[in-house]
Design a protein around this motif. Structure first.
Motif, PDB file in Angstrom:
ATOM      1  N   ASP A   1      44.381  -2.554  81.000  1.00  0.00           N
ATOM      2  CA  ASP A   1      43.715  -3.703  80.364  1.00  0.00           C
ATOM      3  C   ASP A   1      44.728  -4.631  79.695  1.00  0.00           C
ATOM      4  O   ASP A   1      44.616  -5.857  79.766  1.00  0.00           O
ATOM      5  CB  ASP A   1      42.706  -3.223  79.316  1.00  0.00           C
ATOM      6  CG  ASP A   1      41.437  -2.676  79.952  1.00  0.00           C
ATOM      7  OD1 ASP A   1      41.216  -2.941  81.146  1.00  0.00           O
ATOM      8  OD2 ASP A   1      40.673  -1.985  79.246  1.00  0.00           O
ATOM      9  N   LEU A   2      45.727  -4.043  79.045  1.00  0.00           N
ATOM     10  CA  LEU A   2      46.729  -4.854  78.365  1.00  0.00           C
ATOM     11  C   LEU A   2      47.579  -5.633  79.366  1.00  0.00           C
ATOM     12  O   LEU A   2      47.874  -6.817  79.161  1.00  0.00           O
ATOM     13  CB  LEU A   2      47.616  -3.966  77.482  1.00  0.00           C
ATOM     14  CG  LEU A   2      48.626  -4.713  76.602  1.00  0.00           C
ATOM     15  CD1 LEU A   2      47.923  -5.672  75.649  1.00  0.00           C
ATOM     16  CD2 LEU A   2      49.502  -3.740  75.822  1.00  0.00           C
TER      17      LEU A   2
ATOM     18  N   SER B   1      50.816 -10.931  69.625  1.00  0.00           N
ATOM     19  CA  SER B   1      50.229  -9.623  69.953  1.00  0.00           C
ATOM     20  C   SER B   1      51.211  -8.493  69.645  1.00  0.00           C
ATOM     21  O   SER B   1      50.806  -7.392  69.276  1.00  0.00           O
ATOM     22  CB  SER B   1      49.777  -9.575  71.412  1.00  0.00           C
ATOM     23  OG  SER B   1      50.878  -9.644  72.281  1.00  0.00           O
ATOM     24  N   ALA B   2      52.527  -8.758  69.754  1.00  0.00           N
ATOM     25  CA  ALA B   2      53.530  -7.749  69.406  1.00  0.00           C
ATOM     26  C   ALA B   2      53.477  -7.453  67.901  1.00  0.00           C
ATOM     27  O   ALA B   2      53.572  -6.293  67.481  1.00  0.00           O
ATOM     28  CB  ALA B   2      54.923  -8.235  69.803  1.00  0.00           C
ATOM     29  N   LEU B   3      53.307  -8.507  67.099  1.00  0.00           N
ATOM     30  CA  LEU B   3      53.179  -8.311  65.654  1.00  0.00           C
ATOM     31  C   LEU B   3      51.902  -7.537  65.318  1.00  0.00           C
ATOM     32  O   LEU B   3      51.908  -6.642  64.464  1.00  0.00           O
ATOM     33  CB  LEU B   3      53.169  -9.671  64.936  1.00  0.00           C
ATOM     34  CG  LEU B   3      54.519 -10.389  64.842  1.00  0.00           C
ATOM     35  CD1 LEU B   3      54.316 -11.851  64.458  1.00  0.00           C
ATOM     36  CD2 LEU B   3      55.423  -9.697  63.825  1.00  0.00           C
TER      37      LEU B   3
ATOM     38  N   ASP C   1      61.863 -16.244  76.178  1.00  0.00           N
ATOM     39  CA  ASP C   1      61.229 -16.320  77.508  1.00  0.00           C
ATOM     40  C   ASP C   1      60.151 -15.249  77.661  1.00  0.00           C
ATOM     41  O   ASP C   1      60.058 -14.302  76.873  1.00  0.00           O
ATOM     42  CB  ASP C   1      62.269 -16.224  78.628  1.00  0.00           C
ATOM     43  CG  ASP C   1      62.987 -14.879  78.667  1.00  0.00           C
ATOM     44  OD1 ASP C   1      62.304 -13.853  78.793  1.00  0.00           O
ATOM     45  OD2 ASP C   1      64.240 -14.865  78.568  1.00  0.00           O
ATOM     46  N   LEU C   2      59.325 -15.404  78.696  1.00  0.00           N
ATOM     47  CA  LEU C   2      58.153 -14.556  78.895  1.00  0.00           C
ATOM     48  C   LEU C   2      58.509 -13.095  79.132  1.00  0.00           C
ATOM     49  O   LEU C   2      57.849 -12.195  78.604  1.00  0.00           O
ATOM     50  CB  LEU C   2      57.331 -15.090  80.076  1.00  0.00           C
ATOM     51  CG  LEU C   2      56.596 -16.419  79.828  1.00  0.00           C
ATOM     52  CD1 LEU C   2      56.064 -16.999  81.119  1.00  0.00           C
ATOM     53  CD2 LEU C   2      55.453 -16.201  78.839  1.00  0.00           C
ATOM     54  N   ASP C   3      59.555 -12.837  79.916  1.00  0.00           N
ATOM     55  CA  ASP C   3      59.939 -11.452  80.210  1.00  0.00           C
ATOM     56  C   ASP C   3      60.371 -10.723  78.944  1.00  0.00           C
ATOM     57  O   ASP C   3      59.976  -9.575  78.702  1.00  0.00           O
ATOM     58  CB  ASP C   3      61.070 -11.411  81.257  1.00  0.00           C
ATOM     59  CG  ASP C   3      60.584 -11.817  82.647  1.00  0.00           C
ATOM     60  OD1 ASP C   3      59.355 -11.718  82.872  1.00  0.00           O
ATOM     61  OD2 ASP C   3      61.405 -12.252  83.475  1.00  0.00           O
ATOM     62  N   GLN C   4      61.203 -11.400  78.125  1.00  0.00           N
ATOM     63  CA  GLN C   4      61.648 -10.801  76.859  1.00  0.00           C
ATOM     64  C   GLN C   4      60.454 -10.485  75.957  1.00  0.00           C
ATOM     65  O   GLN C   4      60.372  -9.403  75.365  1.00  0.00           O
ATOM     66  CB  GLN C   4      62.563 -11.778  76.111  1.00  0.00           C
ATOM     67  CG  GLN C   4      64.042 -11.643  76.403  1.00  0.00           C
ATOM     68  CD  GLN C   4      64.831 -12.594  75.496  1.00  0.00           C
ATOM     69  OE1 GLN C   4      64.637 -13.813  75.538  1.00  0.00           O
ATOM     70  NE2 GLN C   4      65.711 -12.045  74.690  1.00  0.00           N
TER      71      GLN C   4
ATOM     72  N   LEU D   1      59.111  -6.787  74.793  1.00  0.00           N
ATOM     73  CA  LEU D   1      59.026  -6.459  73.366  1.00  0.00           C
ATOM     74  C   LEU D   1      57.645  -5.903  73.026  1.00  0.00           C
ATOM     75  O   LEU D   1      57.521  -4.909  72.298  1.00  0.00           O
ATOM     76  CB  LEU D   1      59.315  -7.714  72.534  1.00  0.00           C
ATOM     77  CG  LEU D   1      59.460  -7.536  71.015  1.00  0.00           C
ATOM     78  CD1 LEU D   1      60.565  -6.546  70.680  1.00  0.00           C
ATOM     79  CD2 LEU D   1      59.744  -8.882  70.356  1.00  0.00           C
ATOM     80  N   LEU D   2      56.582  -6.515  73.557  1.00  0.00           N
ATOM     81  CA  LEU D   2      55.221  -6.032  73.332  1.00  0.00           C
ATOM     82  C   LEU D   2      55.052  -4.616  73.869  1.00  0.00           C
ATOM     83  O   LEU D   2      54.544  -3.725  73.172  1.00  0.00           O
ATOM     84  CB  LEU D   2      54.211  -6.983  73.989  1.00  0.00           C
ATOM     85  CG  LEU D   2      52.757  -6.493  74.056  1.00  0.00           C
ATOM     86  CD1 LEU D   2      52.198  -6.236  72.657  1.00  0.00           C
ATOM     87  CD2 LEU D   2      51.883  -7.508  74.799  1.00  0.00           C
ATOM     88  N   PHE D   3      55.492  -4.400  75.115  1.00  0.00           N
ATOM     89  CA  PHE D   3      55.314  -3.082  75.743  1.00  0.00           C
ATOM     90  C   PHE D   3      56.183  -2.007  75.107  1.00  0.00           C
ATOM     91  O   PHE D   3      55.893  -0.815  75.207  1.00  0.00           O
ATOM     92  CB  PHE D   3      55.597  -3.176  77.241  1.00  0.00           C
ATOM     93  CG  PHE D   3      54.557  -3.967  78.011  1.00  0.00           C
ATOM     94  CD1 PHE D   3      53.333  -4.277  77.445  1.00  0.00           C
ATOM     95  CD2 PHE D   3      54.810  -4.415  79.309  1.00  0.00           C
ATOM     96  CE1 PHE D   3      52.375  -5.004  78.141  1.00  0.00           C
ATOM     97  CE2 PHE D   3      53.863  -5.140  80.017  1.00  0.00           C
ATOM     98  CZ  PHE D   3      52.641  -5.437  79.434  1.00  0.00           C
ATOM     99  N   LYS D   4      57.245  -2.425  74.446  1.00  0.00           N
ATOM    100  CA  LYS D   4      58.108  -1.476  73.731  1.00  0.00           C
ATOM    101  C   LYS D   4      57.386  -0.949  72.473  1.00  0.00           C
ATOM    102  O   LYS D   4      57.553   0.203  72.075  1.00  0.00           O
ATOM    103  CB  LYS D   4      59.408  -2.187  73.327  1.00  0.00           C
ATOM    104  CG  LYS D   4      60.457  -1.304  72.692  1.00  0.00           C
ATOM    105  CD  LYS D   4      61.701  -2.147  72.409  1.00  0.00           C
ATOM    106  CE  LYS D   4      62.716  -1.375  71.578  1.00  0.00           C
ATOM    107  NZ  LYS D   4      63.880  -2.229  71.232  1.00  0.00           N
TER     108      LYS D   4
END
Length: 722
Positions: A31-32, A62-64, A14-17, A21-24
């Motif tokens: 901007d992000l 983007s997380a990768l 889901d979007l929140d997860q 993960l990206l922000f972690k």
């Protein structure tokens, strides 16, 4: 660790997860945050085949990217990489909201979804054409910013992780493309962490049985392998501490060879998984280059090394920037490969070109060479330069041949390093040095020993090429060289040479028909404005007849009969078209053309003498303007082949094989049996005819899929028709 991130991504639905993960991984800037919101809104209502909201995909991509690179423009571009393609938002809006750099990256990642009809070749599928055009778009964008390729690799990795929701045919198509294009790109960029995942995921879908076999072996022996590695690491740590390394100045990591790499080694060497020497390994990280060699000395002092498997990529880095010392060691119970590198070298080995975005501090480690991108783009320019030949698919196929995983490093006499695919020949090396060196290569020396030009090169070979003043086309060698560069240049040179031969042949043939000088024939051709198509005369019998009829008005008149009338004369596999009586078809022994090869024929004492179109002797005769006749292959003739095959020794096996051949329009002329003693198999040799219009490669492939075919050889050459 990437392994942990991959596991998190697999379970993220889901979007929140995904956003968390990206922000972690990357601390969110304004901007992000704005880019995440834009991405979520732009893809609102869109759903992936796997069922989750579409925006989950670009956020995880983007997380990768954030894991590999701290470049914010790349991370934002990864978030927006499908916006232009799949939503109403355009380039101008992106440029206004996120700047030129982000927009340029997104443009390079946008797939070509519509194909203009003038770009579409009916011989290829639209899916392939779209893939090829999208690849070309990405490649051209990566010349300005290689970050395009880094984002694309992360996009492809996430697609591979979610491939299970697609149809089987799509899974296989995407996996094959990943294995032959995107994993090699990751290798060239030095991003081994991504390369290994792309290979193993593709391997699982393309060869599930082989993947399962290797995976089962590793899983069933995992406990023993882990204990063996732990025991070895404990010994090494103790030795390092006793020999001057302080605690914390080095790290030792366990490494088990990944599945696809194991499979390649098994295939290449014809061995079982138990015989793969570097299945178990350790990676030793130290602070500086000198410490690498001190560590190597400690290992070689206390463990017997397998000398033939020692490689020093620190002294001689690979073109992708990879620097590591490899040494295979005998432990008490196991053979273990030790890889020794500095911490900085480890960053380059894992992250490749992306490491230069992620780690800003200066270091003395090698950087990946990216001239292969320019090479591919130059090939794109040459394809476009040939009027009528433009085809993005041609570039795509060239790229697939140019990108490879397994390579060898060889050296020029001056010590320059050249990386070539495993199996490359001396002639491949010559073309890699320079196109002119390849074209003029006459002889070669490897490690100061004279060798044939098709000698296969090995790691560490020193190669010297001796050139000739003459151009040496070697058109028949095109399937013997390995690199796309060598193949493409040989093909292009030979195409030009054949055009020259066809032009000279056309004038020679017409000069013999009308018994006139070459200058006279060229003037007639100029008067009739036939210059542009004159080459076609030597290969097209209908056009040849038309031109002869056009030029009759300039020729000496004959009132009793038409002495320029062309008559068809058959000699087995060969048809001669001439106004002169040809008594016989003769053959010189300088060349032996096979059925379908380009051929030319010279008129000598009432006979026609046949040569391969690229025969050197024929080339000299062309220059001397020897009289020629038009020749072509007889399409009504059959094609003869010798097939050696084995069948299981059971009732009905041969009858089934012969029935299969009959369905393929094969006519068996003879068949002989050679029984192998104490064997459950029978071996046969058959001589078989097929109609001329038969697609032999298709028949060969179908037979090989069903039976054990040991040899499938054409018996047709020009001589057989005599």
């Amino acid at each position: 660790m990437l392994d942990k991130l991959i596991e998190d991504i697999k379970h993220c639905k889901d979007l929140d997860q995904a956003t968390n993960l990206l922000f972690k991984i990357y601390a969110p800037s304004e901007d992000l945050k704005r880019a995440v919101a834009f991405c979520t809104l732009a893809h609102e209502g869109q759903v992936r085949k796997s069922g989750e909201a579409y925006a989950v995909h670009p956020i995880l991509v983007s997380a990768l990217v954030a894991f590999l690179s701290s470049n914010e423009a790349m991370i934002i571009a990864a978030l927006l990489h499908d916006v232009i393609e799949d939503t109403p938002h355009g380039e101008e809006e992106l440029r206004k909201d996120f700047g030129t750099e982000v927009t340029r990256l997104v443009q390079g990642l946008t797939k070509i979804t519509e194909i203009r009809e003038d770009n579409f070749n009916s011989k290829v599928s639209k899916n392939l054409a779209k893939s090829a055009l999208s690849f070309r778009n990405m490649l051209l964008a990566s010349i300005e910013d290689v970050g395009v390729l880094v984002i694309k690799l992360c996009d492809r990795l996430h697609n591979m992780l979610t491939l299970g929701s697609l149809r089987e045919d799509k899974r296989k198509r995407i996996s094959e493309e990943t294995l032959v294009v995107y994993a090699p790109i990751a290798h060239r960029l030095g991003i081994s962490s991504i390369k290994n995942y792309l290979e193993d995921l593709s391997f699982e879908y393309l060869m599930p049985d082989e993947f399962k076999q290797i995976n089962n072996y590793i899983n069933s022996n995992d406990q023993y392998m882990q204990l063996s590695l732990n025991e070895f690491i404990s010994k090494v740590e103790l030795l390092f501490n006793k020999n001057g390394f302080r605690q914390g100045s080095f790290e030792i990591h366990k490494r088990i060879k990944h599945s696809y790499s194991v499979y390649l080694k098994m295939q290449r060497k014809g061995i079982s998984i138990e015989e793969v020497l570097d299945l178990l390994g350790v990676r030793i990280l130290v602070e500086n280059t000198l410490d690498c060699y001190i560590a190597l000395g400690i290992l070689h002092t206390h463990f017997n090394p397998l000398v033939s498997r020692f490689k020093d990529y620190i002294a001689l880095p690979k073109q992708n920037g990879y620097q590591t010392i490899h040494s295979t060691l005998f432990d008490t119970k196991n053979i273990i490969e030790a890889q020794i590198r500095t911490f900085d070298m480890h960053k380059i080995a894992e992250f490749g070109v992306a490491a230069h975005y992620k780690y800003k501090e200066g270091s003395s480690v090698a950087t990946p060479k990216l001239d292969w991108i320019s090479d591919l783009s130059m090939q794109n320019s040459s394809i476009n330069a040939n009027e009528g030949d433009y085809n993005a698919v041609e570039l795509y196929e060239y790229a697939k041949d140019s990108l490879y995983i397994e390579d060898v490093a060889v050296y020029s006499p001056k010590g320059e390093i050249f990386t070539l695919p495993r199996g490359a020949t001396v002639l491949d090396f010559a073309y890699e040095v320079h196109t002119k060196i390849g074209l003029h290569a006459k002889t070669a020396y490897v490690n100061r020993v004279k060798v044939p030009l098709l000698t296969e090169l090995k790691n560490g070979d020193i190669v010297r090429i001796v050139t000739s003043n003459d151009k040496l086309y070697r058109c028949s060698w095109i399937d013997s060289v390995k690199t796309a560069k060598a193949k493409a240049n040989i093909r292009e040179f030979c195409k030009q040479k054949i055009k020259e031969i066809d032009l000279e042949s056309a004038v020679n043939i017409l000069a013999f028909v009308f018994n006139e000088s070459h200058q006279t024939i060229l003037k007639w051709i100029d008067d009739e404005r036939l210059n542009k198509r004159i080459r076609q005369i030597s290969v097209d019998s209908v056009y040849f007849k038309d031109v002869v009829n056009m030029l009759k008005k300039y020729a000496k008149k004959s009132y009793l009969f038409d002495k320029y009338e062309l008559k068809e004369q058959k000699f087995g596999n060969i048809i001669v078209l001439s106004n002169h009586k040809i008594a016989n078809m003769d053959f010189d022994f300088c060349c032996r053309p096979k059925r379908g090869d380009g051929v030319v024929a010279f008129a000598e004492a009432g006979n026609a003498v046949l040569h391969h179109k690229l025969c050197e002797k024929a080339d000299k005769m062309l220059e001397e303007q020897k009289p020629m006749v038009f020749v072509e292959w007889n399409n009504d003739a059959t094609q003869s082949y010798k097939i050696i095959f084995s069948l299981e020794n059971k009732k009905g096996a041969l009858a089934e094989f012969l029935t299969t051949l009959s369905k393929m329009q094969g006519n068996v002329l003879s068949i002989t049996l050679a029984n192998a003693q104490n064997s459950s198999l029978d071996y046969f040799e058959a001589h078989i005819e097929f109609p001329d219009n038969t697609k032999i490669e298709t028949i060969k492939e179908r037979l090989k899929n069903r039976y054990k075919i040991l040899d499938f050889t054409s018996l047709n050459d020009a001589y057989n028709g005599k």
